[in-house]
Design an enzyme around this catalytic site. Structure first.
Site, PDB file in Angstrom:
ATOM      1  N   GLY A   1       0.879  -1.179   0.000  1.00 50.37           N
ATOM      2  CA  GLY A   1       0.000   0.000   0.000  1.00 50.37           C
ATOM      3  C   GLY A   1       0.906   1.215   0.000  1.00 50.37           C
ATOM      4  O   GLY A   1       1.823   1.306   0.816  1.00 50.37           O
ATOM      5  N   LYS A   2       0.675   2.136  -0.946  1.00 50.61           N
ATOM      6  CA  LYS A   2       1.616   3.258  -1.090  1.00 50.61           C
ATOM      7  C   LYS A   2       1.755   4.063   0.207  1.00 50.61           C
ATOM      8  O   LYS A   2       2.864   4.382   0.637  1.00 50.61           O
ATOM      9  CB  LYS A   2       1.190   4.178  -2.226  1.00 50.61           C
TER      10      LYS A   2
ATOM     11  N   ASN B   1       3.659   2.080   2.826  1.00 51.02           N
ATOM     12  CA  ASN B   1       5.085   1.987   2.452  1.00 51.02           C
ATOM     13  C   ASN B   1       5.795   3.308   2.741  1.00 51.02           C
ATOM     14  O   ASN B   1       6.934   3.337   3.220  1.00 51.02           O
ATOM     15  CB  ASN B   1       5.244   1.691   0.957  1.00 51.02           C
TER      16      ASN B   1
ATOM     17  N   LEU C   1      11.424   9.930 -12.965  1.00 49.93           N
ATOM     18  CA  LEU C   1      11.546   9.398 -14.338  1.00 49.93           C
ATOM     19  C   LEU C   1      12.260   8.045 -14.363  1.00 49.93           C
ATOM     20  O   LEU C   1      12.969   7.739 -15.318  1.00 49.93           O
ATOM     21  CB  LEU C   1      12.325  10.399 -15.202  1.00 49.93           C
ATOM     22  N   GLY C   2      12.085   7.247 -13.307  1.00 40.97           N
ATOM     23  CA  GLY C   2      12.734   5.932 -13.287  1.00 40.97           C
ATOM     24  C   GLY C   2      14.234   6.074 -13.378  1.00 40.97           C
ATOM     25  O   GLY C   2      14.838   6.893 -12.673  1.00 40.97           O
TER      26      GLY C   2
ATOM     27  N   GLY D   1      16.242   9.466 -13.610  1.00 37.86           N
ATOM     28  CA  GLY D   1      16.375  10.407 -12.494  1.00 37.86           C
ATOM     29  C   GLY D   1      15.078  11.111 -12.179  1.00 37.86           C
ATOM     30  O   GLY D   1      13.984  10.584 -12.412  1.00 37.86           O
TER      31      GLY D   1
ATOM     32  N   ASP E   1      14.067  -5.196  -7.753  1.00 35.64           N
ATOM     33  CA  ASP E   1      12.612  -5.001  -7.685  1.00 35.64           C
ATOM     34  C   ASP E   1      12.337  -3.514  -7.481  1.00 35.64           C
ATOM     35  O   ASP E   1      12.629  -2.967  -6.417  1.00 35.64           O
ATOM     36  CB  ASP E   1      12.061  -5.841  -6.512  1.00 35.64           C
TER      37      ASP E   1
ATOM     38  N   ASP F   1       7.462   5.183  -3.590  1.00 36.34           N
ATOM     39  CA  ASP F   1       7.102   5.410  -2.179  1.00 36.34           C
ATOM     40  C   ASP F   1       8.343   5.817  -1.385  1.00 36.34           C
ATOM     41  O   ASP F   1       8.291   6.715  -0.543  1.00 36.34           O
ATOM     42  CB  ASP F   1       6.481   4.146  -1.586  1.00 36.34           C
TER      43      ASP F   1
ATOM     44  N   GLY G   1      10.423  -6.635  -2.463  1.00 39.31           N
ATOM     45  CA  GLY G   1       9.319  -6.146  -1.628  1.00 39.31           C
ATOM     46  C   GLY G   1       9.223  -4.636  -1.632  1.00 39.31           C
ATOM     47  O   GLY G   1       9.983  -3.942  -2.315  1.00 39.31           O
TER      48      GLY G   1
END
Ligand code: RIB
Length: 326
Positions: A57-58, A61, A240-241, A244, A267, A273, A308
């Protein structure tokens, strides 16, 4: 103008804010995570290589990550009276999250998320059903007002019921608490809400939802941030993953590269989060925006090196070591 109202406002403005806490509002669910060579397409079945159940759950987390990153954190949520709910309490005890505003529903069970992870790239796809957290109302926010009032930062997302989230944002803003809205998953927001947001933190997909153009490159992010500032938010952070993150306000705009990691990415679920929690912690500690972006990126980067979401959040020591290049 009424002089009493002016006086009250002035007194409120000059009230010293001595607290160093964060309040997070959001959902808690159990994450059911499936690992495989690829994320299946609609109609396709893939044979998985691993399966884990963990707390997710955001909002939850983010609360766990903020507490582990070193700031007292209150979490507002709702869980069911079941095994998944007990998993939440155990984790909050372990991570020292204040869960006095996490209530136990008499009507609903704890929700769950089905998460598919591509073990080659670490990418993921999620379907989350909020369960008990989806039953949070304005009353839950009123009950949690002392926590919000005593916090420096109020952080929330768009997984909890929208009416409740908007009510809480307004309350936090009225109380003079700095607000962070992580608009995940992206959903329509009334125009009047944007000015209540101090930091708006979409990822590239969420940003494109609000500005109606693709956000992939740095140029796209710059253009999207300008539009979002025009809508009334005070600061924009677009993640932006692996490219950056981009920061923009009326005063400055800059890119922050991803943190250099000593171990491989396995992962990426929960990286957003971790980023939001890191940002909240850094702002609580009055770091500059440059420092805050680096702190958030290190928190996010470290979270991708473990399986996780909540369980993958780094400690303050690990974040500081990463910032020192260790
Ligand atoms: O951001 C990751 C989270 O999104 C997961 O923990 C899942 O529960 C969904 O809420």
């Amino acid at each position: 103008t009424d002089i009493h109202a002016m006086h009250l406002k002035r007194n409120k403005l000059f009230e010293p804010r001595i607290t160093m806490a964060i309040t997070v509002l959001g959902i808690y669910v159990a994450d059911l995570v499936f690992f495989g060579q690829k994320i299946p397409q609609a109609g396709e079945t893939v044979l998985g290589n691993n399966f884990v159940v963990g707390p997710g759950g955001k909002g939850s987390n983010q609360a766990v990550a903020a507490s582990k990153a070193g700031v007292k954190t209150h979490f507002i949520s709702k869980i069911g009276d079941d095994q998944f709910g007990r998993m939440a309490i155990e984790m909050y005890d372990e991570a020292k999250v204040d869960y006095s505003n996490v209530s136990i529903s008499e009507d609903y069970s704890t929700g769950a998320a089905a998460i598919m992870v591509d073990e080659v790239t670490g990418a993921n796809a999620i379907n989350v059903y909020p369960g008990a957290s989806g039953a949070m109302t304005k009353k839950d926010i009123d009950d949690a007002e002392p926590a919000i009032r005593n916090s420096k930062i109020f952080l929330t997302q768009l997984e909890a019921p929208k009416e409740t989230v908007m009510y809480a944002l307004k309350k936090a803003s009225d109380l003079g608490v700095t607000t962070i809205l992580n608009p995940a998953p992206a959903a329509c927001i009334e125009k009047s809400v944007f000015p209540l947001v101090d930091y708006f933190t979409p990822n590239e997909i969420e940003a494109s939802f609000y500005v109606n153009h693709q956000v992939e490159t740095h140029d796209d992010a710059r253009r999207a941030a300008e539009s979002l500032l025009d809508m009334g938010v005070k600061n924009v952070v677009i993640t932006l993953g692996e490219r950056g993150a981009f920061f923009a306000s009326a005063h400055e705009a800059f890119f922050c590269p991803v943190a250099t990691l000593k171990t491989p990415v396995i992962d990426t679920t929960g990286a957003g989060d971790a980023f939001n929690a890191g940002l909240a912690v850094a702002l609580t500690e009055n770091m500059s925006v440059q420092e805050a972006m680096a702190f958030a990126s290190a928190t996010a980067g470290l979270s991708t090196t473990k399986i996780g979401t909540a369980k993958a959040m780094p400690s303050r020591e690990q974040i500081e070591a990463s910032l020192r290049g260790e």
